[in-house]
Design a protein around this motif. Structure first.
Motif, PDB file in Angstrom:
ATOM      1  N   GLU A  47      13.436 -45.841  18.821  1.00  0.00           N
ATOM      2  CA  GLU A  47      12.556 -47.010  18.776  1.00  0.00           C
ATOM      3  C   GLU A  47      11.753 -47.043  17.469  1.00  0.00           C
ATOM      4  OE1 GLU A  47      10.244 -46.661  22.311  1.00  0.00           O
ATOM      5  OE2 GLU A  47      11.767 -47.600  23.604  1.00  0.00           O
ATOM      6  N   GLN A  48      11.292 -45.870  17.024  1.00  0.00           N
ATOM      7  CA  GLN A  48      10.522 -45.794  15.783  1.00  0.00           C
ATOM      8  C   GLN A  48      11.394 -46.123  14.580  1.00  0.00           C
ATOM      9  OE1 GLN A  48       7.246 -45.392  15.558  1.00  0.00           O
ATOM     10  NE2 GLN A  48       7.367 -45.626  13.323  1.00  0.00           N
ATOM     11  N   LEU A  49      12.633 -45.620  14.577  1.00  0.00           N
ATOM     12  CA  LEU A  49      13.563 -45.918  13.484  1.00  0.00           C
ATOM     13  C   LEU A  49      13.861 -47.409  13.415  1.00  0.00           C
ATOM     14  CD1 LEU A  49      16.059 -42.930  13.857  1.00  0.00           C
ATOM     15  CD2 LEU A  49      14.540 -43.347  11.917  1.00  0.00           C
ATOM     16  N   ALA A  50      13.953 -48.040  14.576  1.00  0.00           N
ATOM     17  CA  ALA A  50      14.219 -49.479  14.611  1.00  0.00           C
ATOM     18  C   ALA A  50      13.023 -50.261  14.066  1.00  0.00           C
ATOM     19  CB  ALA A  50      14.557 -49.904  16.035  1.00  0.00           C
ATOM     20  N   LEU A  51      11.808 -49.808  14.457  1.00  0.00           N
ATOM     21  CA  LEU A  51      10.595 -50.476  13.962  1.00  0.00           C
ATOM     22  C   LEU A  51      10.469 -50.354  12.447  1.00  0.00           C
ATOM     23  CD1 LEU A  51       7.971 -49.467  16.687  1.00  0.00           C
ATOM     24  CD2 LEU A  51       8.891 -51.758  16.251  1.00  0.00           C
ATOM     25  N   GLU A  52      10.895 -49.218  11.901  1.00  0.00           N
ATOM     26  CA  GLU A  52      10.811 -48.978  10.466  1.00  0.00           C
ATOM     27  C   GLU A  52      11.949 -49.653   9.707  1.00  0.00           C
ATOM     28  OE1 GLU A  52      10.768 -44.762  10.158  1.00  0.00           O
ATOM     29  OE2 GLU A  52       8.720 -44.547  10.935  1.00  0.00           O
ATOM     30  N   GLY A  53      12.898 -50.253  10.458  1.00  0.00           N
ATOM     31  CA  GLY A  53      14.007 -50.946   9.813  1.00  0.00           C
ATOM     32  C   GLY A  53      15.102 -50.026   9.312  1.00  0.00           C
ATOM     33  N   LYS A  54      15.058 -48.753   9.669  1.00  0.00           N
ATOM     34  CA  LYS A  54      16.073 -47.805   9.201  1.00  0.00           C
ATOM     35  C   LYS A  54      17.370 -47.936   9.998  1.00  0.00           C
ATOM     36  CE  LYS A  54      12.702 -44.457   7.505  1.00  0.00           C
ATOM     37  NZ  LYS A  54      12.176 -43.086   7.612  1.00  0.00           N
ATOM     38  N   ILE A  55      17.274 -48.427  11.240  1.00  0.00           N
ATOM     39  CA  ILE A  55      18.455 -48.720  12.055  1.00  0.00           C
ATOM     40  C   ILE A  55      18.235 -50.095  12.690  1.00  0.00           C
ATOM     41  CG2 ILE A  55      18.964 -46.291  12.544  1.00  0.00           C
ATOM     42  CD1 ILE A  55      17.769 -46.677  15.310  1.00  0.00           C
ATOM     43  N   LYS A  56      19.302 -50.667  13.238  1.00  0.00           N
ATOM     44  CA  LYS A  56      19.218 -51.979  13.863  1.00  0.00           C
ATOM     45  C   LYS A  56      19.244 -51.835  15.385  1.00  0.00           C
ATOM     46  CE  LYS A  56      19.064 -54.191  10.004  1.00  0.00           C
ATOM     47  NZ  LYS A  56      17.821 -54.877   9.589  1.00  0.00           N
ATOM     48  N   GLU A  57      18.630 -52.808  16.038  1.00  0.00           N
ATOM     49  CA  GLU A  57      18.528 -52.772  17.503  1.00  0.00           C
ATOM     50  C   GLU A  57      18.976 -54.115  18.078  1.00  0.00           C
ATOM     51  OE1 GLU A  57      14.821 -51.298  19.565  1.00  0.00           O
ATOM     52  OE2 GLU A  57      14.732 -53.429  20.113  1.00  0.00           O
ATOM     53  N   LYS A  58      19.772 -54.053  19.131  1.00  0.00           N
ATOM     54  CA  LYS A  58      20.188 -55.255  19.849  1.00  0.00           C
ATOM     55  C   LYS A  58      19.941 -55.020  21.334  1.00  0.00           C
ATOM     56  CE  LYS A  58      22.136 -57.893  16.601  1.00  0.00           C
ATOM     57  NZ  LYS A  58      21.776 -59.297  16.319  1.00  0.00           N
ATOM     58  N   THR A  59      19.508 -56.085  22.015  1.00  0.00           N
ATOM     59  CA  THR A  59      19.254 -55.974  23.453  1.00  0.00           C
ATOM     60  C   THR A  59      20.283 -56.799  24.211  1.00  0.00           C
ATOM     61  OG1 THR A  59      16.873 -55.716  23.062  1.00  0.00           O
ATOM     62  CG2 THR A  59      17.568 -56.319  25.282  1.00  0.00           C
ATOM     63  N   TYR A  60      20.935 -56.136  25.174  1.00  0.00           N
ATOM     64  CA  TYR A  60      21.912 -56.797  26.039  1.00  0.00           C
ATOM     65  C   TYR A  60      21.450 -56.605  27.478  1.00  0.00           C
ATOM     66  CZ  TYR A  60      24.853 -56.857  21.869  1.00  0.00           C
ATOM     67  OH  TYR A  60      25.343 -57.063  20.592  1.00  0.00           O
ATOM     68  N   GLY A  61      20.818 -57.670  28.015  1.00  0.00           N
ATOM     69  CA  GLY A  61      20.268 -57.531  29.359  1.00  0.00           C
ATOM     70  C   GLY A  61      19.102 -56.559  29.343  1.00  0.00           C
ATOM     71  N   LYS A  62      19.241 -55.473  30.123  1.00  0.00           N
ATOM     72  CA  LYS A  62      18.187 -54.461  30.177  1.00  0.00           C
ATOM     73  C   LYS A  62      18.474 -53.276  29.247  1.00  0.00           C
ATOM     74  CE  LYS A  62      16.867 -55.454  34.962  1.00  0.00           C
ATOM     75  NZ  LYS A  62      16.664 -54.894  36.333  1.00  0.00           N
ATOM     76  N   GLN A  63      19.606 -53.320  28.576  1.00  0.00           N
ATOM     77  CA  GLN A  63      20.002 -52.169  27.751  1.00  0.00           C
ATOM     78  C   GLN A  63      19.856 -52.488  26.270  1.00  0.00           C
ATOM     79  OE1 GLN A  63      24.108 -50.893  28.042  1.00  0.00           O
ATOM     80  NE2 GLN A  63      23.510 -48.756  27.780  1.00  0.00           N
ATOM     81  N   LYS A  64      19.357 -51.503  25.522  1.00  0.00           N
ATOM     82  CA  LYS A  64      19.217 -51.620  24.081  1.00  0.00           C
ATOM     83  C   LYS A  64      20.321 -50.821  23.397  1.00  0.00           C
ATOM     84  CE  LYS A  64      14.195 -52.294  23.938  1.00  0.00           C
ATOM     85  NZ  LYS A  64      12.907 -51.765  23.408  1.00  0.00           N
ATOM     86  N   ILE A  65      20.900 -51.429  22.369  1.00  0.00           N
ATOM     87  CA  ILE A  65      21.953 -50.787  21.596  1.00  0.00           C
ATOM     88  C   ILE A  65      21.460 -50.619  20.161  1.00  0.00           C
ATOM     89  CG2 ILE A  65      24.318 -50.970  20.752  1.00  0.00           C
ATOM     90  CD1 ILE A  65      24.125 -50.502  23.733  1.00  0.00           C
TER      91      ILE A  65
END
Length: 212
Positions: A47-65
């Protein structure tokens, strides 16, 4: 470097190397055994890496990828993709061939491990030679013996035995019939009668009438 920073570094390197989408559970399962990461630490780090923009995050329903930032990778043209596909095919064929060779070698190794060693074979050959020599000596001794029983003598003994066994059974049956007749008017038990007249049965002597 703190444990938290170390977890984030490991996860970032893992996602960039694999370059494919993963859930936090996938990353935890893949890295936990080797690096001893806890699931909570993995979730927070991603979650922290996603906030910092170092990785990308996608949400599908209740699951995050989560997946690596594709901007860091250079564009690949059609020719490069074909070359990679060709290399993958070649490597796959090589892996299949090596796997088959490994199976064959494993089978040969298993067979060798179950076989006798040279020392064990030498020892067993020596033991068999000694045993063979003993059998030969015993055979010669039997052949040289002068007190062999002839087939005629053997047949005579068996015939005599048959006669005696038949007579034994006949007399045992007659004695049993007489005793049963006496016991019909005898006031005591069969054991008392046998003790009184001093008769010992085959059973008392632990003797069994042989078969003919």
């Amino acid at each position: 470097m703190s444990k938290k920073d170390n977890s984030a570094t490991l996860i970032l390197a893992y996602l960039n190397e694999r370059n494919r989408p993963y859930s936090a559970q996938d990353v935890f399962t893949n890295l936990q055994k080797q690096h001893g990461l806890g699931k909570t630490a993995v979730v927070k780090a991603m979650e922290q890496l996603a906030l910092e923009g170092k990785i990308k995050e996608k949400t599908y329903g209740k699951q995050k990828i989560y997946f690596a930032d594709q901007a860091q990778f250079k564009d690949i043209n059609e020719e490069d993709l074909k070359a990679m596909d060709c290399q993958i095919s070649e490597l796959s064929a090589e892996v299949q061939s090596l796997t088959q060779d490994c199976r064959q070698l494993d089978a040969e190794l298993k067979e060798l491990n179950s076989s006798l060693t040279t020392e064990e074979m030498t020892s067993e050959i020596q033991e068999l030679k000694v045993e063979c020599s003993g059998c030969k000596a015993r055979l010669e001794k039997i052949k040289s013996a002068t007190n062999h029983v002839t087939p005629e003598e053997k047949e005579k003994v068996y015939k005599e035995r048959s006669v005696y066994v038949k007579e034994w059974k006949k007399r045992k049956r007659l004695a049993s019939d007489m005793m049963n007749a006496i016991l019909e008017g005898y006031p005591k038990s069969k054991k008392d009668f046998l003790d009184e007249v001093g008769v010992e049965t085959d059973e008392d002597c632990k003797v069994t009438v042989p078969s003919i």
